[in-house]
Design a protein around this motif. Structure first.
Motif, PDB file in Angstrom:
ATOM      1  N   GLU A   1      14.370  -1.112  72.666  1.00 55.49           N
ATOM      2  CA  GLU A   1      14.430  -0.621  71.280  1.00 55.49           C
ATOM      3  C   GLU A   1      13.085  -0.651  70.592  1.00 55.49           C
ATOM      4  O   GLU A   1      12.639   0.321  69.981  1.00 55.49           O
TER       5      GLU A   1
ATOM      6  N   SER B   1      19.753   2.764  73.448  1.00 54.04           N
ATOM      7  CA  SER B   1      20.878   2.331  74.264  1.00 54.04           C
ATOM      8  C   SER B   1      20.729   0.900  74.731  1.00 54.04           C
ATOM      9  O   SER B   1      21.706   0.270  75.124  1.00 54.04           O
TER      10      SER B   1
ATOM     11  N   SER C   1      26.302  -2.563  67.768  1.00 48.07           N
ATOM     12  CA  SER C   1      25.491  -1.437  67.345  1.00 48.07           C
ATOM     13  C   SER C   1      24.698  -1.764  66.089  1.00 48.07           C
ATOM     14  O   SER C   1      23.511  -1.411  65.974  1.00 48.07           O
TER      15      SER C   1
ATOM     16  N   THR D   1      25.734   5.300  64.399  1.00 53.43           N
ATOM     17  CA  THR D   1      26.382   5.029  65.687  1.00 53.43           C
ATOM     18  C   THR D   1      27.338   6.166  66.003  1.00 53.43           C
ATOM     19  O   THR D   1      28.060   6.640  65.119  1.00 53.43           O
TER      20      THR D   1
ATOM     21  N   HIS E   1      22.510   5.303  67.964  1.00 53.85           N
ATOM     22  CA  HIS E   1      23.038   4.527  69.085  1.00 53.85           C
ATOM     23  C   HIS E   1      24.284   5.248  69.581  1.00 53.85           C
ATOM     24  O   HIS E   1      25.323   5.244  68.920  1.00 53.85           O
TER      25      HIS E   1
END
Length: 280
Positions: A21, A16, A67, A89, A43
């Motif tokens: 990440e 997120s 994304s 995504t 994501h």
């Protein structure tokens, strides 16, 4: 966690925030390589309840650009490990609910996510959150911290399924990344000898016979906080059910790590689940 016939178990990493990440993918990649599995990086874009998903999809180009950048970084970081990675995504009103659905749909062995608090929560959370949190689809690991530079980890334990999960994560980090593992057992004053016997047996039974054993008398939370500052990561098994419920409400409420500056990884294993047999 049992290996699948084709490409091994799935480690789902829920992303997120670009700032977390790399740390999350490092954990997921190490777990997947240790088990001969794969990484599924997702994501989940949480859309406000008042915005229809169809309307949000009209802005998909802008959403996809952000994304794609996040997931491309995940794929790059995952390349450091000998694992395949898939990315996707998801637009949703439900946030964390979509993570649960994805874990079930892909038969994930474990979910790795950051302490996102309300960032994972859609507005309609109260009616179903407690129910789904009581029925975890797999093991969950929640990282409270943004960066990981791992050379040593501390695993406090008093036994129990979630501590078993902590041990298995530590073993994977040791085998894949070469980190040094220390185990901690906190006892009442006068119980040190029994504590050492317990911890030695526990280490042998969890494939961590080479770990440094630390037995300390005192308060559990204070001891973990004091000793944890000397490590790069503290892996804490949930001592009660409901970790995910607290996480998505933005309140970890774990006394042992309240004042800990070191990154902490909280582990929760569903009750009744066999010890990480799906991954090992």
């Amino acid at each position: 966690m049992k290996r699948a016939e084709d490409d091994g178990p799935t480690v789902l990493v829920a992303l997120s925030n670009p700032r977390t990440e790399s740390a999350l993918v490092t954990l997921a990649g190490a777990l997947a390589e240790h088990a001969g599995g794969r990484v599924l990086a997702t994501h989940v874009v949480t859309v406000p309840d008042q915005t229809a998903l169809e309307k949000a999809a009209e802005s998909r180009a802008a959403l996809d650009a952000a994304s794609d950048e996040l997931l491309a970084a995940a794929a790059t970081d995952a390349a450091a490990f000998d694992v395949p990675i898939e990315t996707r995504t998801i637009l949703s009103h439900r946030g964390i609910g979509e993570v649960f659905d994805a874990a079930r749909a892909h038969d994930a062995a474990v979910v790795v996510m950051g302490y996102g608090g309300a960032r994972f929560v859609g507005g309609r959370v109260e009616g179903w959150l407690d129910e789904i949190a009581r029925d975890l689809p797999c093991d969950f690991l929640v990282l409270d911290g943004r960066r990981l530079e791992l050379s040593n980890v501390l695993v406090p334990t008093a036994g129990g399924p979630s501590s078993d999960l902590s041990a298995e994560v530590a073993a994977a980090l040791r085998d894949v990344l070469g980190v040094d593992v220390s185990l901690l057992h906190v006892v009442e004053p006068g119980d040190e000898a029994a504590g050492r016997r317990f911890l030695a047996d526990w280490a042998d039974g969890h494939g961590l016979a080479d770990a440094r054993l630390r037995v300390e008398a005192g308060d559990v939370g204070e001891t973990i906080g004091r000793l944890g500052e000397g490590y790069d990561l503290v892996i804490v098994g949930a001592t009660e059910r409901g970790l995910l419920s607290r996480v998505v409400r933005g309140s970890l409420a774990v006394d042992a790590i309240e004042t800990l500056d070191t990154p902490a990884l909280l582990a929760e294993r569903p009750s009744g689940r066999s010890p990480w047999d799906r991954l090992l």
